[in-house]
Scaffold this motif. Structure first.
Motif, PDB file in Angstrom:
ATOM      1  N   GLY A 160      32.581  43.898  40.717  1.00  0.00           N
ATOM      2  CA  GLY A 160      31.263  44.552  40.440  1.00  0.00           C
ATOM      3  C   GLY A 160      31.858  45.774  41.633  1.00  0.00           C
ATOM      4  N   GLY A 161      32.724  45.936  42.170  1.00  0.00           N
ATOM      5  CA  GLY A 161      33.502  47.588  42.225  1.00  0.00           C
ATOM      6  C   GLY A 161      34.398  47.466  42.595  1.00  0.00           C
ATOM      7  N   ALA A 162      34.546  48.301  43.120  1.00  0.00           N
ATOM      8  CA  ALA A 162      36.588  48.612  43.051  1.00  0.00           C
ATOM      9  C   ALA A 162      37.062  50.043  43.168  1.00  0.00           C
ATOM     10  N   VAL A 163      37.541  49.924  44.562  1.00  0.00           N
ATOM     11  CA  VAL A 163      38.046  50.897  45.456  1.00  0.00           C
ATOM     12  C   VAL A 163      39.353  51.517  45.846  1.00  0.00           C
ATOM     13  N   ALA A 164      40.709  52.585  45.189  1.00  0.00           N
ATOM     14  CA  ALA A 164      41.997  52.750  45.555  1.00  0.00           C
ATOM     15  C   ALA A 164      41.984  53.692  46.728  1.00  0.00           C
ATOM     16  N   ILE A 165      42.869  53.559  47.343  1.00  0.00           N
ATOM     17  CA  ILE A 165      42.470  54.019  48.786  1.00  0.00           C
ATOM     18  C   ILE A 165      43.791  54.613  48.579  1.00  0.00           C
ATOM     19  N   GLY A 166      44.497  55.470  49.186  1.00  0.00           N
ATOM     20  CA  GLY A 166      45.622  55.824  49.650  1.00  0.00           C
ATOM     21  C   GLY A 166      45.877  57.494  50.367  1.00  0.00           C
ATOM     22  N   ASN A 167      44.713  57.855  50.826  1.00  0.00           N
ATOM     23  CA  ASN A 167      44.993  59.279  50.783  1.00  0.00           C
ATOM     24  C   ASN A 167      46.153  59.320  52.534  1.00  0.00           C
ATOM     25  N   ASP A 168      47.345  60.208  51.797  1.00  0.00           N
ATOM     26  CA  ASP A 168      48.171  59.786  53.385  1.00  0.00           C
ATOM     27  C   ASP A 168      48.378  58.563  53.853  1.00  0.00           C
ATOM     28  N   ARG A 169      49.192  58.294  53.104  1.00  0.00           N
ATOM     29  CA  ARG A 169      49.263  56.380  52.973  1.00  0.00           C
ATOM     30  C   ARG A 169      50.226  56.393  52.569  1.00  0.00           C
ATOM     31  N   PRO A 170      51.451  55.415  52.623  1.00  0.00           N
ATOM     32  CA  PRO A 170      52.543  55.127  51.756  1.00  0.00           C
ATOM     33  C   PRO A 170      52.467  54.579  50.847  1.00  0.00           C
ATOM     34  N   PHE A 171      51.130  54.295  50.860  1.00  0.00           N
ATOM     35  CA  PHE A 171      50.812  53.659  48.936  1.00  0.00           C
ATOM     36  C   PHE A 171      49.331  53.302  49.157  1.00  0.00           C
ATOM     37  N   VAL A 201      45.782  51.101  48.251  1.00  0.00           N
ATOM     38  CA  VAL A 201      45.843  49.394  48.659  1.00  0.00           C
ATOM     39  C   VAL A 201      43.975  49.446  47.857  1.00  0.00           C
ATOM     40  N   ALA A 202      43.566  48.716  48.060  1.00  0.00           N
ATOM     41  CA  ALA A 202      42.015  48.186  47.102  1.00  0.00           C
ATOM     42  C   ALA A 202      41.060  47.705  48.057  1.00  0.00           C
ATOM     43  N   LEU A 203      39.917  48.202  48.046  1.00  0.00           N
ATOM     44  CA  LEU A 203      38.798  46.718  48.252  1.00  0.00           C
ATOM     45  C   LEU A 203      38.339  46.625  46.773  1.00  0.00           C
ATOM     46  N   LEU A 204      38.212  45.559  46.840  1.00  0.00           N
ATOM     47  CA  LEU A 204      36.832  44.818  45.780  1.00  0.00           C
ATOM     48  C   LEU A 204      35.977  43.787  46.270  1.00  0.00           C
ATOM     49  N   ALA A 205      35.130  44.250  45.112  1.00  0.00           N
ATOM     50  CA  ALA A 205      33.505  43.837  45.488  1.00  0.00           C
ATOM     51  C   ALA A 205      33.260  42.674  44.252  1.00  0.00           C
ATOM     52  N   LEU A 206      32.808  41.459  44.338  1.00  0.00           N
ATOM     53  CA  LEU A 206      33.066  40.892  42.926  1.00  0.00           C
ATOM     54  C   LEU A 206      31.398  40.640  42.315  1.00  0.00           C
ATOM     55  N   ASP A 207      31.039  40.944  41.192  1.00  0.00           N
ATOM     56  CA  ASP A 207      29.867  40.807  40.713  1.00  0.00           C
ATOM     57  C   ASP A 207      29.110  39.505  40.623  1.00  0.00           C
ATOM     58  N   VAL A 256      48.849  49.176  43.115  1.00  0.00           N
ATOM     59  CA  VAL A 256      48.254  48.634  44.351  1.00  0.00           C
ATOM     60  C   VAL A 256      49.273  47.418  44.751  1.00  0.00           C
ATOM     61  N   LYS A 257      49.208  48.323  45.862  1.00  0.00           N
ATOM     62  CA  LYS A 257      50.449  47.146  46.762  1.00  0.00           C
ATOM     63  C   LYS A 257      49.561  45.441  47.871  1.00  0.00           C
ATOM     64  N   LYS A 258      48.331  45.835  48.157  1.00  0.00           N
ATOM     65  CA  LYS A 258      47.982  45.444  49.088  1.00  0.00           C
ATOM     66  C   LYS A 258      46.334  45.246  48.691  1.00  0.00           C
ATOM     67  N   GLU A 262      39.307  46.913  57.329  1.00  0.00           N
ATOM     68  CA  GLU A 262      39.537  45.980  56.329  1.00  0.00           C
ATOM     69  C   GLU A 262      41.274  47.306  56.330  1.00  0.00           C
ATOM     70  N   ILE A 263      40.196  48.586  55.861  1.00  0.00           N
ATOM     71  CA  ILE A 263      41.643  48.574  55.742  1.00  0.00           C
ATOM     72  C   ILE A 263      42.612  49.349  56.495  1.00  0.00           C
ATOM     73  N   ALA A 264      41.835  49.637  57.612  1.00  0.00           N
ATOM     74  CA  ALA A 264      43.104  48.981  58.482  1.00  0.00           C
ATOM     75  C   ALA A 264      44.515  47.900  58.616  1.00  0.00           C
ATOM     76  N   LYS A 265      43.338  46.555  58.465  1.00  0.00           N
ATOM     77  CA  LYS A 265      44.209  45.500  58.268  1.00  0.00           C
ATOM     78  C   LYS A 265      45.639  45.857  57.283  1.00  0.00           C
ATOM     79  N   LEU A 266      44.828  46.179  56.349  1.00  0.00           N
ATOM     80  CA  LEU A 266      45.761  46.097  55.043  1.00  0.00           C
ATOM     81  C   LEU A 266      46.541  46.842  55.174  1.00  0.00           C
ATOM     82  N   TYR A 267      47.050  47.771  56.225  1.00  0.00           N
ATOM     83  CA  TYR A 267      48.170  48.734  56.178  1.00  0.00           C
ATOM     84  C   TYR A 267      48.748  48.623  57.601  1.00  0.00           C
ATOM     85  N   VAL A 268      48.411  47.220  58.082  1.00  0.00           N
ATOM     86  CA  VAL A 268      49.453  47.298  59.720  1.00  0.00           C
ATOM     87  C   VAL A 268      50.565  46.765  59.403  1.00  0.00           C
TER      88      VAL A 268
END
Length: 593
Positions: free
Chosen positions: A484-495, A497-503, A550-552, A585-591
């Motif tokens: 139901g939603g997907a957002v890609a994140i990676g600004n100033d990051r090494p790779f 990641v994505a947050l995914l919300a289900l419909d 999307v690595k994570k 949640e984003i921080a955990k993906l890059y931990v």
């Protein structure tokens, strides 16, 4: 199109011409035909309702608010208001009372028209907004006026003809409140001249007329539905079937059999998912193999035509057979067998999904536009579709790109300005009349436009690589229609990641088919669900460049709803609020990075 000796100068004139030309044709209807309006009856009601609004004090230049689901009364009341030279505008039904208060304060309307279900939130919102009359069309709660009361308020000396003929092209036709991804919504002021320029331009690429049928199910607060159904019907005479439940849009198609159909990408994703599931469940190996072969033939042919390459004679013969045996049956079952033109817009669609839709024989054109441009600026002509582009500029419009790649637009369909905000208007439209769209784009030698992404949303990773989050998100959505939603994140990051919300509906169906039980939050974390989503992400990564992959990812337990923390009323991502809300949640993906 409706024949005219001269082009109309206002939508009032367009309406009167169309109603006179087709008095006995059905203009407005509901899917079950419980409500039907011929053009003659439509015109009669418009005159009575305009007189009633005038009796409440509505005059040329005033604003009139509407908070309605998609129903015939919207068209009657909106059209009645602009025949007075007033400016009717719609409010998204999902807005909170605070958001409504802001919009009404900006619009400055004294009359608000609604359904009974919206009376409580409006009463909370009205406060000191200046609204004097609340008209409820389907009931009469205390302190409201009914439609009968509205008509009874008419002044017997009201001159309807004098009112609508006094309306001028430069008068405001409507206000479109932008979805507000970066702050409060802006009120886009559009004139009669703006929309007539839009209609004249788009009907060159996509001629429509009184024999056409369309389903109105998208919000009328969005310029897409106002242009695509409301104003287009007034201009060309096509029939509108109103649908008050957006979720029933696909289900109602077989009973309406529209000739024109517009949808956001999510509708096409769900349509493809439904077909894929039907094929997966097909018990006959022979029928399943035949269907997959036919769809593959259709996709191959669609891709060749999109790329401008010749279609081999053998493939054309195979396609004729595939269409006769399989594809035509699919279109008929969907209720899209009579569609001669379909449109996808509001967000970028996955090229893979568009290829699939075209392969079925549905001539689906991707378009691009903005509220600030009266809707469509570029369009793929149904006979010249190029997958991965939003088409060419419609006639009468200039487009170019700035030095940084930003798409600029100039022409008569560019808005009058932002309501009560000259500073933002000057920021958007430069001294030479170019509207700065905020979209990064490329224009090829044939004038086809390929959008890269929003200027302020491009991801630049830690290595300095630029990439489009919308492209990544589109590939994810195509691979997993349950999202139901997907957002890609990676600004100033090494790779990335994505947050995914289900419909919610998609997850419920998935769970039912597999015998899973639990709340939405519990199901979103179920191992079977996570495994399915994980495989979809792996599939998506095969279609992305290495740096875009999307690595994570994390599957969220929340549902993203329009007008919520994550999405605007038109389902656009609120990226900064998402970043702030899901910091942990984003921080955990890059931990481990």
């Amino acid at each position: 199109m409706t024949p005219r000796d001269t082009p109309p100068s206002t939508l009032c004139e367009a309406f009167q011409t169309t109603a006179a030309a087709h008095p006995d044709r059905v203009a407005l209807r509901t899917p079950d035909d419980s409500v039907r309006y011929t053009w003659r009856r439509y015109a009669e009601r418009v005159e009575k309702l305009a007189a009633g609004l005038a009796g409440l004090g509505v005059r040329r230049g005033d604003t009139v608010g509407l908070m309605l689901t998609n129903r015939p009364e919207f068209h009657l009341l909106d059209t009645a208001a602009f025949h007075l030279g007033a400016t009717p505008f719609s409010i998204y039904n999902s807005l909170t009372s605070e958001q409504i208060s802001y919009v009404l304060g900006n619009a400055g309307n004294k009359v608000m028209i609604c359904e009974e279900q919206f009376v409580p939130v409006l009463r909370d919102a009205l406060g000191d907004t200046g609204v004097e009359h609340l008209v409820c069309i389907d009931a009469r709660p205390e302190g409201t006026l009914s439609l009968d009361d509205l008509e009874a308020a008419a002044d017997p000396d009201f001159d309807f003809a004098a009112a609508w003929t006094a309306v001028q092209p430069e008068d405001l036709l409507t206000l479109i409140y932008t979805s507000g991804t970066t702050g409060p919504p802006k009120g886009v002021e559009l004139t009669h001249a703006n929309l007539l320029a839009e209609l004249a331009s788009t009907t060159v690429f996509l001629p429509t007329g009184p024999d056409d049928r369309i389903v109105s199910y998208l919000p009328d607060a969005h310029i897409a539905n106002r242009w695509g159904s409301h104003y287009s019907s007034i201009y060309t005479g096509m029939q509108i079937t109103t649908l008050d439940d957006l979720k029933q849009a696909i289900a109602v198609l077989p009973t309406v059999r529209p000739t024109l159909f517009g949808a956001v990408p999510q509708v096409w994703y769900k349509l493809k998912a439904a077909i894929d599931k039907t094929l997966a469940d097909e018990p006959s190996p022979v029928k399943k193999k035949l269907a997959l072969w036919a769809i593959d033939v259709g996709r191959t042919r669609a891709r060749l035509r999109s790329d401008g390459r010749p279609v081999p004679k053998l493939l054309e013969l195979q396609h004729g057979l595939a269409d006769r045996l399989v594809l035509s049956a699919i279109r008929k079952k969907l209720g899209l067998d009579e569609v001669r033109a379909a449109v996808t817009g509001a967000a970028a669609i996955s090229p893979e999904v568009l290829e699939f839709v075209l392969g079925l024989g549905i001539p689906c054109s991707e378009v691009w536009g903005m509220s600030e441009t009266s809707c469509v600026v570029t369009m793929n002509r149904p006979d010249a579709i190029r997958i991965g582009t939003v088409g060419q500029a419609v006639p009468g419009v200039e487009i170019t790109t700035a030095d940084d790649g930003e798409l600029l637009v100039r022409g008569p369909l560019v808005m009058h300005g932002y309501r009560n905000d000259p500073a933002k208007t000057a920021e958007a439209i430069d001294a030479d009349g170019w509207l700065h769209t905020g979209d990064i784009a490329e224009i090829d030698a044939d004038g086809y436009v390929r959008l890269v992404d929003r200027k302020k949303e491009i991801i630049v990773n830690a290595a300095g690589k630029n990439m489009s989050p919308a492209n990544i998100e589109g590939v994810l959505r195509a691979a997993c229609p349950m999202l139901g939603g997907a957002v890609a994140i990676g600004n100033d990051r090494p790779f990335v990641v994505a947050l995914l919300a289900l419909d919610a509906d998609g997850l419920a169906v998935f769970a039912q088919e597999r015998g899973l039980a639990g709340s939405h939050a519990e199901l979103a974390q179920h191992p079977v669900v996570l495994e399915f989503v994980g495989r979809a992400v792996e599939t998506a990564n095969t279609k992305l460049s290495r740096v875009e992959q999307v690595k994570k990812f994390t599957v969220l337990t929340t549902v993203w709803e329009p007008s919520g923390d994550e999405l605007t009323p038109t389902m656009k991502l609120k990226r900064k609020p998402i970043d702030a809300k899901y910091t942990e949640e984003i921080a955990k993906l890059y931990v481990d990075a």
